[in-house]
Write a protein that holds these residues in place. Structure first.
Motif, mmCIF file in Angstrom:
data_model
loop_
_atom_site.group_PDB
_atom_site.id
_atom_site.type_symbol
_atom_site.label_atom_id
_atom_site.label_comp_id
_atom_site.label_asym_id
_atom_site.label_seq_id
_atom_site.Cartn_x
_atom_site.Cartn_y
_atom_site.Cartn_z
ATOM 1 N N GLY A 11 -13.406 -16.219 -5.081
ATOM 2 C CA GLY A 11 -13.102 -15.887 -6.469
ATOM 3 C C GLY A 11 -12.134 -14.744 -6.639
ATOM 4 O O GLY A 11 -11.977 -14.221 -7.745
ATOM 5 N N SER A 12 -11.446 -14.351 -5.583
ATOM 6 C CA SER A 12 -10.578 -13.167 -5.630
ATOM 7 C C SER A 12 -9.276 -13.454 -6.361
ATOM 8 O O SER A 12 -8.883 -14.602 -6.587
ATOM 9 N N THR A 13 -8.579 -12.383 -6.704
ATOM 10 C CA THR A 13 -7.256 -12.511 -7.313
ATOM 11 C C THR A 13 -6.321 -13.301 -6.411
ATOM 12 O O THR A 13 -5.564 -14.152 -6.880
ATOM 13 N N LEU A 14 -6.372 -13.038 -5.114
ATOM 14 C CA LEU A 14 -5.504 -13.748 -4.175
ATOM 15 C C LEU A 14 -5.755 -15.250 -4.221
ATOM 16 O O LEU A 14 -4.819 -16.042 -4.358
ATOM 17 N N SER A 15 -7.013 -15.647 -4.123
ATOM 18 C CA SER A 15 -7.314 -17.086 -4.071
ATOM 19 C C SER A 15 -7.089 -17.775 -5.417
ATOM 20 O O SER A 15 -6.864 -18.986 -5.464
ATOM 21 N N LEU A 29 2.004 -11.259 5.579
ATOM 22 C CA LEU A 29 1.839 -10.005 4.859
ATOM 23 C C LEU A 29 0.371 -9.624 4.805
ATOM 24 O O LEU A 29 -0.488 -10.467 4.521
ATOM 25 N N GLY A 30 0.067 -8.360 5.047
ATOM 26 C CA GLY A 30 -1.318 -7.886 4.982
ATOM 27 C C GLY A 30 -1.365 -6.396 5.238
ATOM 28 O O GLY A 30 -0.349 -5.759 5.540
ATOM 29 N N GLY A 81 13.588 -19.075 1.532
ATOM 30 C CA GLY A 81 13.520 -19.957 2.686
ATOM 31 C C GLY A 81 12.397 -19.677 3.646
ATOM 32 O O GLY A 81 12.376 -20.231 4.752
ATOM 33 N N ARG A 82 11.447 -18.825 3.256
ATOM 34 C CA ARG A 82 10.314 -18.507 4.120
ATOM 35 C C ARG A 82 9.021 -19.078 3.546
ATOM 36 O O ARG A 82 8.833 -19.110 2.337
ATOM 37 N N THR A 83 8.133 -19.441 4.436
ATOM 38 C CA THR A 83 6.733 -19.653 4.060
ATOM 39 C C THR A 83 6.049 -18.284 4.147
ATOM 40 O O THR A 83 6.240 -17.556 5.111
ATOM 41 N N ILE A 84 5.281 -17.945 3.118
ATOM 42 C CA ILE A 84 4.657 -16.625 3.038
ATOM 43 C C ILE A 84 3.148 -16.795 3.073
ATOM 44 O O ILE A 84 2.588 -17.609 2.324
ATOM 45 N N LEU A 85 2.504 -16.044 3.951
ATOM 46 C CA LEU A 85 1.043 -16.066 4.041
ATOM 47 C C LEU A 85 0.533 -14.654 3.815
ATOM 48 O O LEU A 85 0.756 -13.752 4.630
ATOM 49 N N VAL A 86 -0.135 -14.446 2.681
ATOM 50 C CA VAL A 86 -0.695 -13.148 2.319
ATOM 51 C C VAL A 86 -2.166 -13.133 2.738
ATOM 52 O O VAL A 86 -2.949 -13.981 2.297
ATOM 53 N N THR A 87 -2.529 -12.177 3.583
ATOM 54 C CA THR A 87 -3.894 -12.085 4.085
ATOM 55 C C THR A 87 -4.582 -10.857 3.520
ATOM 56 O O THR A 87 -4.040 -9.752 3.569
ATOM 57 N N VAL A 94 -1.900 -6.029 -2.644
ATOM 58 C CA VAL A 94 -1.862 -7.451 -2.996
ATOM 59 C C VAL A 94 -1.643 -7.610 -4.496
ATOM 60 O O VAL A 94 -0.794 -8.404 -4.940
ATOM 61 N N LEU A 95 -2.391 -6.862 -5.273
ATOM 62 C CA LEU A 95 -2.278 -6.965 -6.724
ATOM 63 C C LEU A 95 -0.878 -6.563 -7.192
ATOM 64 O O LEU A 95 -0.279 -7.232 -8.042
ATOM 65 N N ARG A 96 -0.346 -5.464 -6.625
ATOM 66 C CA ARG A 96 0.983 -5.013 -7.060
ATOM 67 C C ARG A 96 2.066 -5.979 -6.612
ATOM 68 O O ARG A 96 3.047 -6.208 -7.335
#
Length: 340
Positions: free
Chosen positions: A130-134, A54-55, A94-100, A109-111
């Motif tokens: 230091g981001s919300t994602l990390s 996702l990105g 059942g998925r691995t999710i990678l948010v970029t 990303v925030l929503r």
């Protein structure tokens, strides 16, 4: 525009060139620092067998570029724009999710975290520690901090290096990619810039390298303000050939893989339609007569991405520099897109 003198360069261009000058070193450091979490992500992928990438913007283009490399390792990978996942979601079960997200702060990303919570087997990929994602999910963090320049260059290379760490943890080959990253090969794209000097629009296209084509189309549009978009090679065949002609440039990406013959055929067809054609080439095959060839080291899969990117980035800057005086300064966008 004279881009030879540092003092005459637009501030935006200087910023981009600074990012590019350090991108390989930062990418190598990112790869080396990623090993522990990359092994965890690989373990998740072995368990689920499915990867949802996702990105937005350049981050989505990275996802598109790495899809085939995960698939070749037995992982059912698909890249979806985060905005699309918000509006018409795929099942996450059942998925691995990678948010970029380079910044880790994009509006989508925030929503998404606000609405989806933190699904199991979700990881992040970002440049900002230091981001919300990390802070929200375990994240691979690129070395060197956030990219300051507008168009994605260093962030693309680093993102691919972080994926390289996951691919390596899955048992994929990393040697060629790392060797290319450590080399100091010079990228020459002047002939390509000249070939497209009179076009009003650009189509980028590839087959296995389609994600790279999409990333470069985005950068071309952002920097030149000229319509530049990307169509996968088969999709370009099915109708859009009608737009080709002297005012529409075609930029193709060819690597050393089984899809190169289809890229060759598209080059010939585009030339026959009257379009100027540029091929960024890591195939090691014969040049296509009539096309401007930008040759990179022969490579396949993710190693080819690293081989092709530097020359394509220089082309992006040269193409835009001939068209805008304030190269690298956005007029309708921001580096971090905080609105939807």
């Amino acid at each position: 525009m004279n881009m030879s003198s540092e003092t005459s360069k637009p501030a935006g261009l200087v910023a981009i060139e600074k990012e590019m000058a350090r991108q390989n070193a930062d990418a190598i450091a990112s790869f080396e620092n990623a090993s522990a979490l990359a092994a965890t992500i690989a373990q998740s992928l072995r368990k689920t067998g499915q990867l949802l990438l996702l990105g937005m913007g350049g981050s989505h283009a990275v996802g598109r570029a790495v899809e085939p490399f995960y698939r070749s390792l037995g992982i059912d990978a698909i890249a979806v724009p985060l905005s699309e996942q918000l509006g018409q979601p795929l099942s996450l079960a059942g998925r691995t999710i990678l948010v970029t997200s380079q910044s880790g702060e994009s509006a989508e990303v925030l929503r998404w975290f606000d609405e989806a919570g933190v699904p199991a087997d979700t990881f992040g990929l970002t440049l900002e520690e230091g981001s919300t994602l990390s802070r929200t999910v375990p994240s691979l963090v690129g070395a060197g901090g956030t990219e300051k320049a507008f168009a994605a260059t260093r962030s693309l290379t680093i993102s691919f290096a972080l994926h390289l760490a996951i691919i390596g943890a899955l048992g994929g080959d990393t040697a060629d990619a790392l060797r290319i990253l450590r080399s100091s090969g010079s990228a020459q794209a002047n002939a390509a810039v000249s070939a497209l000097s009179n076009v009003k629009a650009v189509i980028t296209s590839g087959r296995r390298m389609q994600g790279v084509a999409e990333a470069i189309a985005l950068g071309l549009t952002e920097l030149s303000r000229v319509p530049c978009f990307s169509l996968e090679g088969g999709q370009l065949r099915h109708g859009p050939m009608e737009m080709l002609g002297p005012n529409v440039g075609v930029v193709l990406f060819r690597a050393n893989d089984g899809t190169s013959e289809f890229v060759n055929r598209m080059a010939v067809s585009a030339l026959e339609a009257g379009s100027p054609v540029v091929i960024f080439d890591a195939s090691g095959e014969q040049p296509i007569e009539g096309a401007v060839m930008v040759n990179a080291e022969t490579a396949s899969d993710i190693a080819a991405v690293f081989a092709l990117l530097p020359a394509a980035q220089h082309f992006m800057l040269g193409f835009a520099g001939a068209r805008v005086a304030d190269l690298g300064t956005p007029v309708r966008s921001t580096k971090i897109t905080r609105s939807e």
